[in-house]
Design a protein around this motif. Sequence first.
Motif, PDB file in Angstrom:
ATOM      1  N   ALA A 292       0.832  -1.206   0.000  1.00  0.00           N
ATOM      2  CA  ALA A 292       0.000   0.000   0.000  1.00  0.00           C
ATOM      3  C   ALA A 292       0.869   1.259   0.000  1.00  0.00           C
ATOM      4  O   ALA A 292       0.603   2.209  -0.753  1.00  0.00           O
ATOM      5  N   ILE A 293       1.912   1.252   0.810  1.00  0.00           N
ATOM      6  CA  ILE A 293       2.786   2.430   0.921  1.00  0.00           C
ATOM      7  C   ILE A 293       3.433   2.758  -0.430  1.00  0.00           C
ATOM      8  O   ILE A 293       3.546   3.929  -0.818  1.00  0.00           O
ATOM      9  N   LYS A 294       3.825   1.728  -1.176  1.00  0.00           N
ATOM     10  CA  LYS A 294       4.433   1.952  -2.496  1.00  0.00           C
ATOM     11  C   LYS A 294       3.461   2.673  -3.430  1.00  0.00           C
ATOM     12  O   LYS A 294       3.861   3.534  -4.216  1.00  0.00           O
ATOM     13  N   VAL A 295       2.177   2.310  -3.329  1.00  0.00           N
ATOM     14  CA  VAL A 295       1.167   2.957  -4.175  1.00  0.00           C
ATOM     15  C   VAL A 295       0.829   4.352  -3.653  1.00  0.00           C
ATOM     16  O   VAL A 295       0.643   5.293  -4.431  1.00  0.00           O
ATOM     17  N   TRP A 296       0.793   4.511  -2.324  1.00  0.00           N
ATOM     18  CA  TRP A 296       0.439   5.812  -1.722  1.00  0.00           C
ATOM     19  C   TRP A 296       1.474   6.905  -2.018  1.00  0.00           C
ATOM     20  O   TRP A 296       1.191   8.083  -1.847  1.00  0.00           O
ATOM     21  N   VAL A 297       2.656   6.499  -2.461  1.00  0.00           N
ATOM     22  CA  VAL A 297       3.674   7.491  -2.870  1.00  0.00           C
ATOM     23  C   VAL A 297       3.074   8.449  -3.910  1.00  0.00           C
ATOM     24  O   VAL A 297       3.396   9.639  -3.945  1.00  0.00           O
ATOM     25  N   GLN A 298       2.166   7.923  -4.752  1.00  0.00           N
ATOM     26  CA  GLN A 298       1.558   8.715  -5.833  1.00  0.00           C
ATOM     27  C   GLN A 298       0.233   9.352  -5.414  1.00  0.00           C
ATOM     28  O   GLN A 298      -0.456   9.944  -6.244  1.00  0.00           O
ATOM     29  N   HIS A 299      -0.152   9.226  -4.135  1.00  0.00           N
ATOM     30  CA  HIS A 299      -1.463   9.737  -3.715  1.00  0.00           C
ATOM     31  C   HIS A 299      -1.500  11.262  -3.755  1.00  0.00           C
ATOM     32  O   HIS A 299      -0.491  11.933  -3.549  1.00  0.00           O
ATOM     33  N   GLU A 300      -2.706  11.781  -4.025  1.00  0.00           N
ATOM     34  CA  GLU A 300      -2.850  13.243  -4.135  1.00  0.00           C
ATOM     35  C   GLU A 300      -2.712  13.971  -2.797  1.00  0.00           C
ATOM     36  O   GLU A 300      -2.445  15.180  -2.765  1.00  0.00           O
ATOM     37  N   ASP A 301      -2.890  13.254  -1.679  1.00  0.00           N
ATOM     38  CA  ASP A 301      -2.697  13.884  -0.371  1.00  0.00           C
ATOM     39  C   ASP A 301      -1.204  14.099  -0.153  1.00  0.00           C
ATOM     40  O   ASP A 301      -0.418  13.144  -0.116  1.00  0.00           O
ATOM     41  N   LYS A 302      -0.831  15.345   0.012  1.00  0.00           N
ATOM     42  CA  LYS A 302       0.589  15.700   0.098  1.00  0.00           C
ATOM     43  C   LYS A 302       1.285  15.069   1.306  1.00  0.00           C
ATOM     44  O   LYS A 302       2.417  14.581   1.202  1.00  0.00           O
ATOM     45  N   VAL A 303       0.614  15.090   2.452  1.00  0.00           N
ATOM     46  CA  VAL A 303       1.208  14.541   3.676  1.00  0.00           C
ATOM     47  C   VAL A 303       1.499  13.053   3.499  1.00  0.00           C
ATOM     48  O   VAL A 303       2.611  12.585   3.767  1.00  0.00           O
ATOM     49  N   LEU A 304       0.496  12.319   3.026  1.00  0.00           N
ATOM     50  CA  LEU A 304       0.656  10.866   2.849  1.00  0.00           C
ATOM     51  C   LEU A 304       1.733  10.541   1.823  1.00  0.00           C
ATOM     52  O   LEU A 304       2.614   9.709   2.065  1.00  0.00           O
ATOM     53  N   SER A 305       1.691  11.213   0.682  1.00  0.00           N
ATOM     54  CA  SER A 305       2.652  10.892  -0.391  1.00  0.00           C
ATOM     55  C   SER A 305       4.088  11.234   0.014  1.00  0.00           C
ATOM     56  O   SER A 305       5.024  10.476  -0.266  1.00  0.00           O
ATOM     57  N   LEU A 306       4.264  12.369   0.706  1.00  0.00           N
ATOM     58  CA  LEU A 306       5.611  12.758   1.153  1.00  0.00           C
ATOM     59  C   LEU A 306       6.180  11.722   2.129  1.00  0.00           C
ATOM     60  O   LEU A 306       7.311  11.256   1.968  1.00  0.00           O
ATOM     61  N   LEU A 307       5.370  11.370   3.147  1.00  0.00           N
ATOM     62  CA  LEU A 307       5.836  10.403   4.154  1.00  0.00           C
ATOM     63  C   LEU A 307       6.174   9.060   3.510  1.00  0.00           C
ATOM     64  O   LEU A 307       7.195   8.446   3.822  1.00  0.00           O
ATOM     65  N   CYS A 308       5.309   8.608   2.604  1.00  0.00           N
ATOM     66  CA  CYS A 308       5.531   7.313   1.941  1.00  0.00           C
ATOM     67  C   CYS A 308       6.776   7.338   1.063  1.00  0.00           C
ATOM     68  O   CYS A 308       7.574   6.395   1.068  1.00  0.00           O
ATOM     69  N   ASN A 309       6.920   8.418   0.327  1.00  0.00           N
ATOM     70  CA  ASN A 309       8.087   8.574  -0.558  1.00  0.00           C
ATOM     71  C   ASN A 309       9.375   8.541   0.253  1.00  0.00           C
ATOM     72  O   ASN A 309      10.339   7.842  -0.090  1.00  0.00           O
ATOM     73  N   TRP A 310       9.396   9.266   1.350  1.00  0.00           N
ATOM     74  CA  TRP A 310      10.603   9.331   2.174  1.00  0.00           C
ATOM     75  C   TRP A 310      10.919   7.984   2.826  1.00  0.00           C
ATOM     76  O   TRP A 310      12.085   7.602   2.909  1.00  0.00           O
ATOM     77  N   LEU A 311       9.895   7.278   3.288  1.00  0.00           N
ATOM     78  CA  LEU A 311      10.152   5.978   3.917  1.00  0.00           C
ATOM     79  C   LEU A 311      10.655   4.961   2.899  1.00  0.00           C
ATOM     80  O   LEU A 311      11.644   4.262   3.139  1.00  0.00           O
ATOM     81  N   ILE A 312       9.991   4.898   1.751  1.00  0.00           N
ATOM     82  CA  ILE A 312      10.371   3.943   0.697  1.00  0.00           C
ATOM     83  C   ILE A 312      11.808   4.175   0.230  1.00  0.00           C
ATOM     84  O   ILE A 312      12.571   3.230   0.008  1.00  0.00           O
ATOM     85  N   ASN A 313      12.179   5.432   0.117  1.00  0.00           N
ATOM     86  CA  ASN A 313      13.515   5.763  -0.415  1.00  0.00           C
ATOM     87  C   ASN A 313      14.550   6.059   0.671  1.00  0.00           C
ATOM     88  O   ASN A 313      15.627   6.576   0.385  1.00  0.00           O
ATOM     89  N   ARG A 314      14.190   5.734   1.903  1.00  0.00           N
ATOM     90  CA  ARG A 314      15.056   5.889   3.070  1.00  0.00           C
ATOM     91  C   ARG A 314      15.559   7.327   3.265  1.00  0.00           C
ATOM     92  O   ARG A 314      16.694   7.557   3.650  1.00  0.00           O
ATOM     93  N   HIS A 315      14.680   8.281   3.005  1.00  0.00           N
ATOM     94  CA  HIS A 315      14.975   9.670   3.384  1.00  0.00           C
ATOM     95  C   HIS A 315      14.325   9.873   4.747  1.00  0.00           C
ATOM     96  O   HIS A 315      13.249  10.481   4.848  1.00  0.00           O
ATOM     97  N   LEU A 316      14.948   9.325   5.772  1.00  0.00           N
ATOM     98  CA  LEU A 316      14.323   9.267   7.089  1.00  0.00           C
ATOM     99  C   LEU A 316      14.481  10.567   7.862  1.00  0.00           C
ATOM    100  O   LEU A 316      15.408  11.343   7.624  1.00  0.00           O
ATOM    101  N   PHE A 317      13.555  10.780   8.797  1.00  0.00           N
ATOM    102  CA  PHE A 317      13.632  11.973   9.642  1.00  0.00           C
ATOM    103  C   PHE A 317      14.902  11.941  10.482  1.00  0.00           C
ATOM    104  O   PHE A 317      15.372  10.872  10.863  1.00  0.00           O
TER     105      PHE A 317
END
Length: 408
Positions: A292-317
């Motif tokens: 689900a997270i891999k697909v949510w990277v493309q979601h229109e909700d900015k908060v969700l897509s940003l968090l998912c993109n960063w986790l998937i690509n290991r751009h961690l906080f």
Amino acid sequence: MAERKRKIVNDPVYGFITIDHPLIFTLISHPYYQRLRRIHQMALAHLVYPGAMHTRFHHSMGAFHLMSCALAELKSKGVDITEEEEIAAKMAILLHDIGHGPYSHALENGIIEGVSHEKISQWLMKELNKEMDGALTLTIDIFNGRYHKTFLHQLVSSQLDVDRMDYLNRDSFYTGVSEGVIGYDRIIKMLTVHNGELMVEEKGIYSIEKFIVARRLMYWQVYLHKTVLSAENMLVNILRRAKELASKGVELFASPALQYFLYNTVTAANFEEEPTCLQKFCLLDDYDIMGAIKVWVQHEDKVLSLLCNWLINRHLFKCMLSNVDFGATTIQQWKQRVEEQYGITGKDLDYFVFTGMASLSAYNINTEKINILFKDGTVKDISSIENALVSHTLAIPVKKFYICHPKI
């Protein structure tokens, strides 16, 4: 008489593990148990320690092996353990993690509220017991500490149980962090039973102290590593955001099982009253969440897509630790920077800047103690022996505060 099944599993930590009873084989073969193959033992720790890809299944099998060794050792010392008790204790340790959700504790904090994995384990054991015609009744009694032979429960759950022995050894093996290595074989050789309680012979004192030290080091170096804390909190926030969007009727890609938990408010009452709820939970594993997270990277909700993109690509906080709580001023400063950089505003900033506390007592002197049996028959808690390492340092709880925020 049914043919007696005997299986040998090759484990990288202990070598060959033997499964030689049909009941145990039936339990391990059940879909509820096989699901543990699809749940990482250490959640997202592999983002820091790439080798930490082992599963809850690996760990449960390892704990089963150590339980087998411990029971054989106690029987060799004349401790009365019937075959029925032996099988029940082995099944109790196999089932100790059965209720874990995807990525271990992430689901509990993200989309199922007020329902712990321990509670789910109880419901699953009850369900399995029905399916197995009551074959798990003694197992459940041992697991819950209701059986009169206390030492059997202590092997399953105590400050010196085979669960801890395996996860320290196994997690150390897969992460490559040698500080977690314990002398599990020597500890098992030193186990004994006195007045119905599990104890350690006097000769095993140093092995036990090493075991407690190893646990402390593994927690701060691995389980509560600041980058692991960052990644796992990001995952929790992703699930919380998805749940928030689902509650507003926003369409989200998800497997049928994940969809059920996202779009419904699931409480303990649902698990107790609706059999399908438990069945749907058992269809969830790490693949549902990550898919689900891999697909949510493309979601229109900015908060969700940003968090998912960063986790998937290991751009961690970035995660900063402190011995004192972070004040409101620090939190507000970081929220302002995130707002300026990414245009996130209001309550949405809580997903990007947050604080927490990690704490650990390597040895808890207030709960069930690790007792040492001396040659003269006296019994002392490990923390009260002469020149005890534990009483000086390891019984003191350690707290660390942390703040997480994007790297700006």
